[in-house]
Design an enzyme around this catalytic site. Structure first.
Site, short mmCIF file in Angstrom:
data_model
loop_
_atom_site.label_atom_id
_atom_site.label_comp_id
_atom_site.label_asym_id
_atom_site.label_seq_id
_atom_site.Cartn_x
_atom_site.Cartn_y
_atom_site.Cartn_z
N ASP A 71 33.46 49.76 19.11
CA ASP A 71 32.93 50.18 20.42
C ASP A 71 31.45 49.84 20.46
OD1 ASP A 71 32.20 51.37 22.81
OD2 ASP A 71 33.39 53.18 22.48
N ARG A 120 29.62 49.69 23.43
CA ARG A 120 29.09 50.01 24.75
C ARG A 120 27.79 50.82 24.67
NH1 ARG A 120 34.38 52.77 27.14
NH2 ARG A 120 34.40 53.50 24.96
#
Length: 538
Positions: A440, A442
């Site tokens: 991840d 983000r």
């Protein structure tokens, strides 16, 4: 309808005939297929074959569909809830120490960015370490305007001897210092932008001594220097800083100039890679930390500097505002443009934000396959639809839709490749790792600044993901609590959601992640029953 695209609505109404492609106007010769994947679809019991293509630097998706047995949304699917889900804040699911989530709190083993800035301001050295997936090396860095012969001697003694000065493009042009090779010809691994090397004409002899090199650095940092003040080539290597700094390029060149500017000094810095005293190789983190302790130096990471700047720099600008009638109701749509990469994001606002207190908020990551095409592999589209429904029912709230987050930040093509690996038995985490990609990647700073610009100050955050709580903290926003987004579990997304709970810390229902029963055991269904029961009692 439960999707946000008018394109999608039109295709669904027309029956979404087989072999229908959703593409820009272009010929097939201009496209290159990158990957394809079988994708179960949440509507009309259809399955689709998705091809990912690249053309004109843009990513496109080609959809070929056919009817299939009704097996996507199972009749016995465990329901995680609808609008009946409790909308009161839930705080026990994401319990965390405030210090742990503070964006100014340094990574363990490193100094804080404010400490490093203060040392730079005082003319001291700082060790700056980049990511382990990049060089995983450390540079001695100090403000060019503060350099002394003694400081230069220390840098040469503990470094490679290749002393560089990072500078802004305007100053390099003023001094008529062209790149050593053109950008196209640059074959250096990290594309470091070296200019021609220089020595100062005044106050130097051979140009290589610590005193001579210090004089050259001071001349480069001076706003009064002229092109004729330097000999070419020389013993100091100017480097071209990329505008935007570490927010554009996570390199030592950018970090050094950023630190100088944050310290209120001229935008030029000395940097030199540190070597291992034992064998002359490049010093890696353990040796760098030993060196920092021995010499009483601050050591920081570029990752921490990026977080520091993301929190303080203005990252977005408002482009326009317009009313939109959506399938859920009437909303005001706000378009924002990132000042970092030009990406445009959108916020849907219901009602009057007013004093910004107690706003129902969803920060949603773009998912083309889930949000637009209704993929049954994930719960993204269902979460978005549920969030919009909850805000419409409440009459006041914000959905921030962040683009560029496809596949938790890995991009559309990589996401489809990861789907193929999942079909071979990997879970969503293992598939990313097998591709050599982050699980991840983000960032939520853009979303936080959009919320601030809209006037939001305290919020009830609609999410099952603790990383969003962490990512939004520290931008002048307060999260009063979490509102679970409980959407249907299907046979297609059951393993995906279980992996998010087990490996990524997602929380379903009101319990902390460590206490939630497994999806396979119907634990989330039990959580939903408890929420519904609590709602009825209220």
């Amino acid at each position: 309808m439960s999707r946000l695209s008018s394109i999608y609505s039109q295709h669904r109404t027309s029956g979404l005939r087989s072999d229908r492609s959703i593409m820009p106007n272009s010929t097939s010769n201009s496209l290159r297929t990158i990957s394809s994947v079988h994708l179960p679809y949440n509507h009309r019991a259809r399955n689709f074959h998705i091809s990912h293509a690249v053309g004109d630097s843009s990513e496109h998706v080609i959809i070929n569909g056919q009817a299939s047995p009704s097996k996507v949304v199972q009749a016995d699917a465990a329901a995680l809830g609808t609008i009946a889900a409790d909308m009161a804040p839930v705080v026990d699911g994401f319990s965390a120490d405030d210090d742990e989530l503070d964006l100014d709190s340094p990574t363990e083993g490193f100094s804080s960015i404010p400490e490093a800035i203060e040392d730079i301001r005082q003319g001291k050295y700082v060790i700056v370490v980049d990511d382990e997936d990049r060089e995983n090396e450390g540079d001695l860095i100090m403000a060019a305007s503060k350099v002394t012969p003694e400081a230069m001697a220390f840098i040469v003694r503990h470094g490679t001897g290749i002393v560089c000065v990072s500078m802004k493009e305007d100053d390099l042009e003023r001094l008529e210092l062209p790149l050593m090779v053109t950008t196209k010809e640059n074959e250096e691994k990290l594309r470091t932008a070296f200019t021609v090397s220089v020595d100062a004409k005044e106050g130097t002899t051979t140009g290589v001594s610590a005193k001579d090199r210090a004089n050259t650095v001071l001349a480069l940092a001076s706003p009064n220097s002229k092109p004729e003040d330097f000999n070419r080539p020389g013993h100091i290597f100017p480097l071209k800083y990329r505008e935007g700094g570490v927010l554009k390029r996570a390199g030592h060149t950018e970090a050094s100039v950023d630190l100088a500017m944050l310290a209120g000094l001229p935008p030029a810095a000395v940097l030199c890679e540190i070597v291992d005293d034992d064998d002359g190789s490049m010093a890696l983190l353990p040796k760098l930390q030993d060196f920092a302790r021995r010499e009483n130096l601050k050591i920081i990471s570029i990752a921490d500097l990026i977080r520091y700047r993301r929190k303080r720099d203005r990252l977005v600008e408002r482009v326009c505002v317009t009313p939109l009638q959506l399938q859920w109701g009437s909303f005001q749509s706000y378009c924002y443009r990132s000042l970092i990469d030009g990406m445009e994001h959108i916020a849907m606002v219901k009602g009057d934000v007013g004093d910004g207190q107690d706003i129902l908020v969803r920060v949603h990551s773009e998912c083309l396959t889930g949000d637009i095409f209704g993929s049954a592999r994930c719960d993204c589209g269902n979460q978005l639809a549920l969030a919009m429904t909850m805000i419409e029912k409440t009459g006041r709230g914000v959905v921030v839709y962040l683009r560029g987050h496809e596949g938790r930040g890995i991009g559309l093509g990589h996401k489809l490749r990861a789907y193929n690996l999942q079909d071979d038995g990997r879970d969503t985490v293992e598939a990313n790792e097998d591709l050599g990609l982050p699980v991840d990647s983000r960032e939520y700073g853009i979303g936080a600044q959009i919320l601030r610009d809209l006037g939001v100050r305290t919020m009830r955050l609609m999410t099952n993901n603790p990383a969003k709580y962490t990512g939004l903290k520290g931008y002048g926003l307060s999260v009063l609590g979490r509102v679970p987004l409980l959407t249907p579990i299907t046979n297609e997304n059951r393993r995906y959601m279980e992996t998010k709970r087990l490996k990524m810390g997602h929380v379903y229902g009101t319990r902390p992640s460590g206490n939630t029963s497994t999806l396979a055991d119907g634990g989330i269904k039990k959580e939903q029953d408890q929420i519904d029961s609590a709602s009825e009692q209220e």
